[in-house]
Write a protein that holds these residues in place. Structure first.
Motif, short mmCIF file in Angstrom:
data_model
loop_
_atom_site.label_atom_id
_atom_site.label_comp_id
_atom_site.label_asym_id
_atom_site.label_seq_id
_atom_site.Cartn_x
_atom_site.Cartn_y
_atom_site.Cartn_z
N ILE A 17 0.67 -1.12 -0.01
CA ILE A 17 -0.01 0.01 -0.05
C ILE A 17 0.90 1.28 0.02
O ILE A 17 1.66 1.40 0.87
N ALA A 18 0.66 2.03 -1.02
CA ALA A 18 1.41 3.40 -1.11
C ALA A 18 0.51 4.49 -0.49
O ALA A 18 1.01 5.32 -0.06
N ASP A 19 -0.88 4.40 -0.86
CA ASP A 19 -1.84 5.27 -0.33
C ASP A 19 -2.82 4.96 0.65
O ASP A 19 -3.78 4.14 0.03
N PHE A 20 -2.64 4.98 1.80
CA PHE A 20 -3.68 4.19 2.62
C PHE A 20 -5.17 4.62 2.52
O PHE A 20 -5.76 3.74 2.35
N LYS A 21 -5.57 5.71 2.52
CA LYS A 21 -6.70 6.32 2.52
C LYS A 21 -7.41 5.72 1.25
O LYS A 21 -8.58 5.22 1.53
N VAL A 22 -6.79 5.84 0.25
CA VAL A 22 -7.39 5.57 -1.24
C VAL A 22 -7.61 3.96 -1.28
O VAL A 22 -8.66 3.37 -1.50
N THR A 23 -6.70 3.34 -0.70
CA THR A 23 -6.72 1.83 -0.74
C THR A 23 -8.13 1.41 0.04
O THR A 23 -9.02 0.47 -0.22
N GLU A 24 -8.35 2.17 1.43
CA GLU A 24 -9.29 1.99 2.17
C GLU A 24 -10.78 2.04 1.40
O GLU A 24 -11.55 1.37 1.24
N LYS A 25 -10.80 3.32 0.60
CA LYS A 25 -11.90 3.64 -0.34
C LYS A 25 -12.21 2.55 -1.45
O LYS A 25 -13.20 1.92 -1.49
N MET A 26 -11.07 1.87 -1.92
CA MET A 26 -11.13 1.07 -2.93
C MET A 26 -11.56 -0.41 -2.44
O MET A 26 -12.61 -0.85 -3.24
N LEU A 27 -11.13 -0.71 -1.37
CA LEU A 27 -11.37 -2.05 -0.67
C LEU A 27 -13.24 -1.92 -0.35
O LEU A 27 -13.87 -2.88 -0.54
N ASN A 28 -13.19 -0.78 0.45
CA ASN A 28 -14.72 -0.63 0.72
C ASN A 28 -15.55 -0.88 -0.46
O ASN A 28 -16.74 -1.60 -0.44
N TYR A 29 -15.27 -0.23 -1.33
CA TYR A 29 -16.02 -0.38 -2.88
C TYR A 29 -16.35 -1.74 -3.30
O TYR A 29 -17.22 -2.31 -3.88
N PHE A 30 -15.10 -2.24 -3.34
CA PHE A 30 -14.92 -3.66 -3.78
C PHE A 30 -15.86 -4.74 -3.02
O PHE A 30 -16.65 -5.57 -3.41
#
Length: 352
Positions: A89-102
């Motif tokens: 993970i390079a960008d924590f907040k964006v990864t969280e949003k992406m995971l939530n979406y998936f």
């Protein structure tokens, strides 16, 4: 009496009710693509790991395929972010949003979703990087999070007999990392994670064309060139392709024709690094397991396994039989999916 009976009934029914709402998920969180496997339903999501964000508000504009289509074509107020770099993970907040979406998409947008999640990660990942993955999953409303090694999952997904006492050598070539592992009795005897994989080949193609033809191309074009005419060993029939980009000298659109030999030269360093790492793994394997590997051969998984004649090149350099997994792109997520239904195996192989 009636109240006691109702309480007993409601507590008894709570577990099945919750499992109705939330199916267990297996996630292959990749640098280039994220794949999600839902228990009893198979692979439900196979999309690029990309998120389009509005610079002014920080709102998510698009995730996955839609965001990838925007790459290199966005106006000033929208940027496309790849939240993972080199498998971590390079960008924590964006990864969280992406995971939530998936996760929401895998559950058909139901809100009361708290699934048990198994995520595959590269083998040489630090404690901080592990923590970032688990935290992102918990923030995306996961009930339980288990981490497993990508190479082990690739071996399981490729149908290798990992639980038996015998050596299995698997090479998982993804977008950000190449994982090499020798596996026996559900455990990893030797593993190594290289930061040389598909993305590095794309970058090598971009810099080669810039140096040789003064032609500037984007990431998506470089990836298309690699898939269509990229190879690791000379081909039986030569291939060529028309490439379009921007001329560095005139600054106008320019078109050239490149052949497979040039692209092979461009990616030769990345391929050599992978081959050297496989040789290093073979040198460090105990002799008994080496004997098993010489019988069973090397199994290639991941998107990089589809590079033309890569199996031929490895066979030539190591003298061992090499085969490509049946579904190399999805072998990691299929292996992670198998672990979902075998909780005892998950206990043995999950990373603490």
């Amino acid at each position: 009496m009636r109240l006691d009976w109702i309480t007993r009934i409601s507590l008894h029914n709570l577990r099945p009710l919750l499992s109705l709402f939330s199916a267990d998920l297996a996630i292959d969180l990749g640098t280039v693509n994220t794949r999600v496997y839902a228990r009893d339903r198979g692979i439900v999501i196979n999309e690029p790991s990309a998120v389009a964000l509005d610079n002014r508000t920080g709102d998510v504009q698009a995730v996955g395929k839609e965001a990838k289509e925007m790459l290199g074509r966005t106006p000033g107020n929208i940027r496309v972010v790849r939240p993972l770099k080199d498998g971590v993970i390079a960008d924590f907040k964006v990864t969280e949003k992406m995971l939530n979406y998936f996760i929401q998409k895998a559950h058909q947008r139901r809100t009361l979703v708290h699934p048990r999640i198994v995520i595959s990660v590269p083998s040489e990942i630090t404690q901080v990087e592990k923590r970032a993955v688990t935290d992102a999953a918990y923030r995306a409303k996961a009930a339980e999070v288990h981490l497993v090694e990508q190479a082990m999952m690739a071996a399981l997904g490729a149908g290798m007999p990992v639980t038996e006492p015998g050596g299995n050598l698997v090479v998982d070539i993804g977008g950000g990392t190449t994982d090499i592992a020798v596996i026996s009795l559900s455990g990893i005897v030797y593993s190594h994670s290289l930061r040389s994989a598909g993305n590095h080949m794309d970058e090598a193609i971009m810099s080669y064309l810039k140096r040789k033809y003064n032609l500037l191309i984007g990431e998506r074009t470089a990836e298309r060139i690699k898939i269509e005419i990229g190879s690791a060993y000379s081909l039986d029939e030569p291939l060529s392709m028309e490439l379009k980009g921007r001329s560095l000298i005139e600054g106008t659109p320019k078109m050239i024709t490149a052949d497979d030999g040039e692209i092979r030269e461009a990616i030769s360093e990345a391929v050599s690094t992978i081959v050297s790492a496989i040789r290093a793994a073979l040198e460090r394997t105990p002799p008994e397991l080496s004997a098993d590997i010489s019988d069973r051969g090397i199994v290639l998984a991941g998107g990089g396994a589809l590079l033309k004649n890569l199996d031929k090149r490895i066979r030539e350099e190591t003298g061992l039989p090499v085969c490509i997994a049946d579904n190399p792109l999805c072998s990691v997520v299929l292996g992670t999916g198998k672990v979902l239904s075998d909780f005892r195996l998950l206990r043995r192989i999950s990373i603490e």
